[in-house]
Design a protein around this motif. Structure first.
Motif, PDB file in Angstrom:
ATOM      1  N   ARG A  34      -8.627 -45.356 -15.945  1.00  0.00           N
ATOM      2  CA  ARG A  34      -9.767 -45.293 -16.844  1.00  0.00           C
ATOM      3  C   ARG A  34     -10.644 -44.078 -16.537  1.00  0.00           C
ATOM      4  O   ARG A  34     -10.972 -43.806 -15.389  1.00  0.00           O
ATOM      5  CB  ARG A  34     -10.600 -46.584 -16.747  1.00  0.00           C
ATOM      6  N   GLY A  35     -11.013 -43.362 -17.621  1.00  0.00           N
ATOM      7  CA  GLY A  35     -11.846 -42.176 -17.472  1.00  0.00           C
ATOM      8  C   GLY A  35     -13.319 -42.429 -17.713  1.00  0.00           C
ATOM      9  O   GLY A  35     -14.129 -41.522 -17.557  1.00  0.00           O
ATOM     10  N   GLU A  36     -13.644 -43.669 -18.143  1.00  0.00           N
ATOM     11  CA  GLU A  36     -15.028 -43.991 -18.458  1.00  0.00           C
ATOM     12  C   GLU A  36     -15.395 -45.340 -17.848  1.00  0.00           C
ATOM     13  O   GLU A  36     -14.519 -46.157 -17.566  1.00  0.00           O
ATOM     14  CB  GLU A  36     -15.234 -44.052 -19.981  1.00  0.00           C
ATOM     15  N   PRO A  37     -16.694 -45.598 -17.638  1.00  0.00           N
ATOM     16  CA  PRO A  37     -17.109 -46.940 -17.205  1.00  0.00           C
ATOM     17  C   PRO A  37     -16.837 -47.952 -18.305  1.00  0.00           C
ATOM     18  O   PRO A  37     -16.760 -47.575 -19.490  1.00  0.00           O
ATOM     19  CB  PRO A  37     -18.619 -46.780 -16.964  1.00  0.00           C
ATOM     20  N   PRO A  38     -16.680 -49.222 -17.986  1.00  0.00           N
ATOM     21  CA  PRO A  38     -16.665 -49.765 -16.624  1.00  0.00           C
ATOM     22  C   PRO A  38     -15.313 -49.554 -15.956  1.00  0.00           C
ATOM     23  O   PRO A  38     -14.338 -49.221 -16.619  1.00  0.00           O
ATOM     24  CB  PRO A  38     -16.939 -51.256 -16.863  1.00  0.00           C
ATOM     25  N   PHE A  39     -15.281 -49.736 -14.647  1.00  0.00           N
ATOM     26  CA  PHE A  39     -14.075 -49.569 -13.840  1.00  0.00           C
ATOM     27  C   PHE A  39     -13.518 -48.156 -13.941  1.00  0.00           C
ATOM     28  O   PHE A  39     -12.306 -47.959 -13.959  1.00  0.00           O
ATOM     29  CB  PHE A  39     -13.002 -50.588 -14.248  1.00  0.00           C
ATOM     30  N   GLN A  40     -14.418 -47.170 -14.004  1.00  0.00           N
ATOM     31  CA  GLN A  40     -13.983 -45.783 -14.077  1.00  0.00           C
ATOM     32  C   GLN A  40     -13.137 -45.440 -12.856  1.00  0.00           C
ATOM     33  O   GLN A  40     -13.493 -45.745 -11.724  1.00  0.00           O
ATOM     34  CB  GLN A  40     -15.188 -44.850 -14.158  1.00  0.00           C
TER      35      GLN A  40
END
Length: 250
Positions: A34-40
């Motif tokens: 993943r490149g973004e929040p959440p859990f980036q």
């Protein structure tokens, strides 16, 4: 009383994809970082939000095309089997808001390296045994946001793998992992990869060639596996195997 939409809390709907293929004789799943929040920065299953103007099947097919470049049941080329897996609606499964996910299972032949897109920084094929193995210091793999994958994707992946393992017992879906023309040996390696067991080649050959409607000879042969020419088959018209191909006891 008139219906008042504001009396109900809003929530979003997503589709998550358990995309399975067999690469180098191992059952692999598509994972994206993943490149973004959440859990980036954490690995997750591919997927995304359902758009207002599309139904669930369209959303799943769109996400599949965006993440893998693969079209569902593409005529004359690589194609994928796509089916709805299950719905996941735990109120705390997504920290952003209430999100219900309708997961889909995708089975496809050996696919090339994926190209990441959307909010994914990286996409890769990973053996499911590695993704579902417990992390050091965490004990058994958790079916929650504390597992290897983001959100509750550990649970979704485990459910998808078990669906695939059970479905190839009584249906012809194992052929969905094979190219349009394949040998009995290539089909056997699919069963071995999905089930995680070694099968007796002669017994397997007798079972699959003796199951009505499962395989149809093409009349051709191949030496791509090395050794003597092996007979080529394509999937027959049967969707249900009778008798079924039962998993060996492990």
């Amino acid at each position: 009383m008139p219906y008042d939409p504001s009396a109900y809390p809003p929530f979003a709907v997503t589709v998550d994809l358990v995309v399975l293929t067999v690469r180098k004789h191992a059952l692999c799943a598509l994972a994206v970082r993943r490149g973004e929040p959440p859990f980036q920065g954490q690995w997750a299953l591919p997927g995304g939000f359902v758009l207002p103007d599309e139904d669930l099947g369209e959303a799943a097919a769109r996400e599949l095309a965006e993440e893998t470049g693969l079209q569902v049941e593409e005529p004359g080329g690589h194609s994928a089997h796509l089916e709805q897996l299950a719905t996941y609606g735990d109120p705390g499964r997504d920290p952003r808001m209430r999100v219900v996910s309708v997961a889909h299972l995708v089975l496809a032949p050996d696919l090339p390296a994926p190209v990441s897109g959307g909010d994914a920084k990286t996409a890769r094929w990973t053996p499911v045994e590695r993704l579902l193995a417990p992390e050091e210091g965490r004990g058994e793999a958790a079916h929650s946001t504390t597992g290897r994958l983001a959100f509750d994707h550990d649970r979704i992946l485990a459910d998808g793998v078990e669906r695939a393992r059970s479905k190839i017992e009584y249906s012809s879906l194992a052929a969905a992992f094979c190219p349009p023309e394949f040998t009995v040996g290539e089909l056997r390696r699919v069963y071995e990869a999905v089930w995680g067991v070694a099968l007796d080649p002669r017994n397997f050959h007798r079972k699959v060639t003796g199951t009505p409607g499962f395989l149809v000879p093409t009349g051709g042969t191949t030496t791509r596996q090395g050794g003597r020419p092996a007979q080529l088959f394509r999937a027959g018209g049967a969707t249900v195997l009778n008798p079924p191909m039962l998993r060996p006891e492990v």
